[in-house]
Design a protein around this motif. Sequence first.
Motif, PDB file in Angstrom:
ATOM      1  N   PHE A 204       0.833  -1.205   0.000  1.00 57.11           N
ATOM      2  CA  PHE A 204       0.000   0.000   0.000  1.00 57.11           C
ATOM      3  C   PHE A 204       0.862   1.248   0.000  1.00 57.11           C
ATOM      4  CE2 PHE A 204      -2.307   3.451   1.979  1.00 57.11           C
ATOM      5  CZ  PHE A 204      -3.540   3.400   1.344  1.00 57.11           C
ATOM      6  N   VAL A 207       2.953   1.503  -3.461  1.00 58.38           N
ATOM      7  CA  VAL A 207       2.197   1.921  -4.635  1.00 58.38           C
ATOM      8  C   VAL A 207       1.655   3.332  -4.466  1.00 58.38           C
ATOM      9  CG1 VAL A 207       0.182   1.423  -6.057  1.00 58.38           C
ATOM     10  CG2 VAL A 207       1.637  -0.442  -5.262  1.00 58.38           C
ATOM     11  N   ARG A 208       1.135   3.644  -3.261  1.00 56.56           N
ATOM     12  CA  ARG A 208       0.635   5.004  -3.034  1.00 56.56           C
ATOM     13  C   ARG A 208       1.747   6.031  -3.218  1.00 56.56           C
ATOM     14  NH1 ARG A 208      -3.577   7.446  -0.299  1.00 56.56           N
ATOM     15  NH2 ARG A 208      -4.783   5.710  -1.171  1.00 56.56           N
ATOM     16  N   ALA A 289      -3.225   1.471  -4.969  1.00 53.75           N
ATOM     17  CA  ALA A 289      -2.641   1.099  -3.685  1.00 53.75           C
ATOM     18  C   ALA A 289      -3.505   0.056  -2.975  1.00 53.75           C
ATOM     19  CB  ALA A 289      -2.492   2.350  -2.814  1.00 53.75           C
TER      20      ALA A 289
END
Length: 377
Positions: A204, A207-208, A289
């Motif tokens: 998370f 990707v965020r 995400a």
Amino acid sequence: MSQYANSRRTHPAGTRTAEPTPADIRRWRQYLADERAEAAVYRDLAQNREGEEREILLALAEAEGRHEAHWLELLGEHAQKSRPASLRSQLLGFLARHFGSVFVLALAQRAEGRSPYAMDPNATDAMAADEQIHEEVVRGLATRGRNRLAGTFRAAVFGANDGLVSNLSLVMGMAASGVASSVVLLSGVAGLLAGAMSMAAGEFVSVRSQRELLAATKPTQITLAAAPKLDIEHNELLLVYLARGMSHEAAEHRVAERIGMLSCDCDPSLSLHPELPDADDEHEAVGTAWGAALSSFCFFASGAVVPILPFLFGLTGVPALVVAAVLVGMALLVTGGIVGLLSGTSPLSRGLRQLAIGLGAAAVTYLLGLAFGTVVG
């Protein structure tokens, strides 16, 4: 007579001066069946596509039809008795009819790349060249699909493999140290939950952060609002466009347009529009995400549960470890094979590589567990 017959190679075995041998007839019939099957695959894939991709797939099917005509001509009356397509072509056809996914294109890419026409004297140079071009065309189509699932798929594959290898290593290390089977099972469950949460949180954040980084580099539309208020003689709008990589000439032209000095598009080649939003999602290859986190959690858990299955069903000691290793080995072969398929390489080699790495890590951990158990004992 077909265009391929006109360009047939001037090879003794490629002429029709002699009657074809039974081996020739069998080979040509197989080629004919495979060409028909591959053309059907492309037509089936085209049904699930639209626009440019559909046209490309139909053009590939048409090309395979031309190859089919070549073998029909060579076979003559012998074409009446048909052969079934190869297992590979039949599998492609089944997947294309029922799924139509990027996996089919990845398999088709490998099939086109392994065409025997380059070495067969009865195939024309044009046909051999066609197959090479087809591989590149299918590679391009498969790349689009790979990009669409790259982010989530990466998280899923890495999550599953991490779960398989890390929890198998944990279970084997604990078992080798001499603790009770209940402790091994508890350790495996704890490793599953801790690893899944860690993977989900890590993906998370990763990707965020990557999406935020990409978003920070995208030009905004601030120049649209600020341009009318700028001092014509002294403003930094030129610097904006130079910083975006435009040439000095293009930047000056763009500034003149923005502040209203030009009412026409005098040179369209200089009219770049970095402020306008793109139609395509720039983050497509990164994934979302939440999608990456959920995939990581689920696939890590699905992988990590495999090594503890024997203990859940009551096995203990060495038999439980052997069963766990076999189950994990099978899973590693599958995940490695999937990666091989999508990357257009050999599924077997990728599967064996995953197997060697995973079981190797587990074996090292088992030996360390033995040593630790001996020292503590």
